[in-house]
Design a protein around this motif. Structure first.
Motif, PDB file in Angstrom:
ATOM      1  N   SER A 242      50.447  26.479  39.876  1.00  0.00           N
ATOM      2  CA  SER A 242      51.749  26.976  39.430  1.00  0.00           C
ATOM      3  C   SER A 242      52.011  28.345  40.056  1.00  0.00           C
ATOM      4  N   ARG A 243      53.223  28.829  39.889  1.00  0.00           N
ATOM      5  CA  ARG A 243      53.583  30.155  40.401  1.00  0.00           C
ATOM      6  C   ARG A 243      52.679  31.223  39.785  1.00  0.00           C
ATOM      7  N   PHE A 244      52.437  31.149  38.487  1.00  0.00           N
ATOM      8  CA  PHE A 244      51.563  32.103  37.814  1.00  0.00           C
ATOM      9  C   PHE A 244      50.149  32.066  38.412  1.00  0.00           C
ATOM     10  N   GLU A 245      49.654  30.855  38.659  1.00  0.00           N
ATOM     11  CA  GLU A 245      48.287  30.716  39.185  1.00  0.00           C
ATOM     12  C   GLU A 245      48.176  31.225  40.619  1.00  0.00           C
ATOM     13  N   LEU A 246      49.199  31.012  41.420  1.00  0.00           N
ATOM     14  CA  LEU A 246      49.197  31.509  42.799  1.00  0.00           C
ATOM     15  C   LEU A 246      49.160  33.033  42.824  1.00  0.00           C
ATOM     16  N   ILE A 247      49.947  33.664  41.949  1.00  0.00           N
ATOM     17  CA  ILE A 247      49.975  35.124  41.897  1.00  0.00           C
ATOM     18  C   ILE A 247      48.641  35.664  41.367  1.00  0.00           C
ATOM     19  N   HIS A 277      55.021  44.430  35.383  1.00  0.00           N
ATOM     20  CA  HIS A 277      55.210  43.599  34.190  1.00  0.00           C
ATOM     21  C   HIS A 277      55.020  42.122  34.529  1.00  0.00           C
ATOM     22  N   TYR A 278      55.599  41.690  35.646  1.00  0.00           N
ATOM     23  CA  TYR A 278      55.508  40.265  36.013  1.00  0.00           C
ATOM     24  C   TYR A 278      54.075  39.913  36.425  1.00  0.00           C
ATOM     25  N   LEU A 279      53.420  40.804  37.139  1.00  0.00           N
ATOM     26  CA  LEU A 279      52.029  40.552  37.528  1.00  0.00           C
ATOM     27  C   LEU A 279      51.154  40.410  36.295  1.00  0.00           C
ATOM     28  N   ASN A 280      51.359  41.305  35.349  1.00  0.00           N
ATOM     29  CA  ASN A 280      50.555  41.250  34.124  1.00  0.00           C
ATOM     30  C   ASN A 280      50.827  39.960  33.344  1.00  0.00           C
ATOM     31  N   GLU A 281      52.095  39.533  33.349  1.00  0.00           N
ATOM     32  CA  GLU A 281      52.456  38.293  32.667  1.00  0.00           C
ATOM     33  C   GLU A 281      51.754  37.097  33.315  1.00  0.00           C
ATOM     34  N   VAL A 283      48.951  37.081  35.239  1.00  0.00           N
ATOM     35  CA  VAL A 283      47.493  37.153  35.081  1.00  0.00           C
ATOM     36  C   VAL A 283      47.086  36.825  33.651  1.00  0.00           C
ATOM     37  N   LYS A 284      47.831  37.369  32.682  1.00  0.00           N
ATOM     38  CA  LYS A 284      47.475  37.137  31.282  1.00  0.00           C
ATOM     39  C   LYS A 284      47.728  35.688  30.876  1.00  0.00           C
ATOM     40  N   ASN A 285      48.783  35.107  31.410  1.00  0.00           N
ATOM     41  CA  ASN A 285      49.097  33.717  31.104  1.00  0.00           C
ATOM     42  C   ASN A 285      48.034  32.778  31.672  1.00  0.00           C
ATOM     43  N   THR A 286      47.497  33.129  32.842  1.00  0.00           N
ATOM     44  CA  THR A 286      46.523  32.272  33.526  1.00  0.00           C
ATOM     45  C   THR A 286      45.109  32.468  33.005  1.00  0.00           C
TER      46      THR A 286
END
Length: 350
Positions: A242-247, A277-281, A283-286
């Protein structure tokens, strides 16, 4: 230039003539070349040294000279160990006993893979005690500190390969899966990987072939891909990130490369061209942990490695990791590790 005066020795003090001569020779050297460090208290130091080492035939006359420090953590070099960038083979218990350095904690400057065929190989990797059992593969990243402990009745195949001989896409995959534990292989894939190992070993023996290196490199990269794919199948069965996982993947890769110098979440966000903020979101989500937590854990892992495997003091280690404020470093270590660096070092002293 101010001339230094020769030492006027007190007749009441019994000091061998040769020692008196050495001190005065030292002063003469200074008068000839003032760049030489002259220790004005040298006479008294030599006298004390003479008193405490009266029975010794050798005397150190350079109190300012210090013995060089041992390297923090030994690194096994591919060129020293194998003489080339790829090495593959099979080892039995009698051969493994000759690898004395494997029993001491170290890093390698190459990627290391094991395929356990017979028996069990206990191994310690970054403070985790693991067992590579029959039908298991194990991958060790160059950054990981490891050592083998006692074992018996063991037969295993191994592959050592450096960055230069790995395909870029496979090198990226290995960065993604690190760190890993021993992985049990089902019968079907075990057979395929075993055949790949056998083929690579046979290719390594036909050095007279004109395309020898290309053949060996390609066969070993195939083996690496087979092993990496098994680890990836466990971590991400769908194969789609996912986008979150790629980041998060990009963040972890950047962190591994820059953790010694980059400590602020905003700096990592800037490197990845996104907001903090988006990076933290992402990383924390993943991962369930914040950016700051990942940064601190990576720093403290390196601190643990140095505390456990080097003879440096805690303050020296703090400074090496970029913390001139020792009390702050101690508080950070205690927060992340659950104990002070002093307690950790004492608990894990070898």
């Amino acid at each position: 230039m101010t001339q230094a005066k020769m030492v006027a020795w007190n007749d009441d003090i019994t000091i061998p003539i040769e020692i008196q001569d050495i001190v005065n020779d030292r002063i003469s050297e200074y008068n000839t070349n003032p760049e030489i460090l002259l220790d004005w208290d040298l006479a008294s130091k030599i006298f004390l040294c003479h008193i405490s080492t009266r029975k010794s035939k050798k005397l150190s006359l350079h109190p300012k000279t210090q013995m060089p420090k041992k390297p923090s953590i030994p690194i096994n070099l591919m060129t020293d160990k194998f003489g080339k960038g790829i090495a593959i083979g099979k080892a039995s218990i009698t051969e493994l006993r000759t690898f004395d350095e494997a029993s001491h904690a170290h890093r390698d400057d190459y990627h290391l893979f094991f395929l356990q065929e017979i028996g069990t190989t206990p191994i310690e990797v970054d403070f985790q005690k693991l067992k590579i059992e029959s039908s298991c593969v194990m991958y060790i990243h160059p950054s990981q500190v490891h050592r083998m402990t006692t074992f018996e009745n063991v037969t295993l195949s191994f592959l050592a390969i450096n960055n230069e001989n790995l395909k870029p896409e496979y090198l990226s995959l290995l960065e993604d899966i690190n760190p890993v534990k021993p992985l049990y292989l089902e019968k079907g894939i075990l057979s395929i990987i075993s055949e790949s190992v056998t083929l690579s070993i046979k290719i390594s023996e036909i050095k007279q072939e004109k395309l020898y290196h290309s053949l060996l490199k390609d066969s070993c990269n195939t083996l690496v891909a087979l092993i990496a794919s098994q680890y990836l199948a466990q971590t991400k069965p769908t194969g789609i990130l996912s986008r979150f996982e790629l980041i998060t993947k990009a963040f972890k890769s950047t962190l591994e490369h820059d953790f010694m110098t980059v400590r602020r979440p905003v700096a990592y966000a800037q490197k990845l061209h996104i907001s903090t903020h988006y990076l933290n979101e992402c990383v924390k989500n993943t991962t369930g942990q914040s950016i700051s937590s990942h940064i601190q854990q990576r720093i403290i892992l390196e601190a643990k490695r140095l505390l456990y495997h080097s003879d440096k003091s805690i303050k020296e280690i703090a400074a090496e990791l970029g913390y001139d404020d020792y009390p702050y470093f101690s508080r950070l270590f205690t927060k992340v590790a659950g104990m002070s660096p002093k307690v950790f070092k004492k608990k894990n002293s070898v």
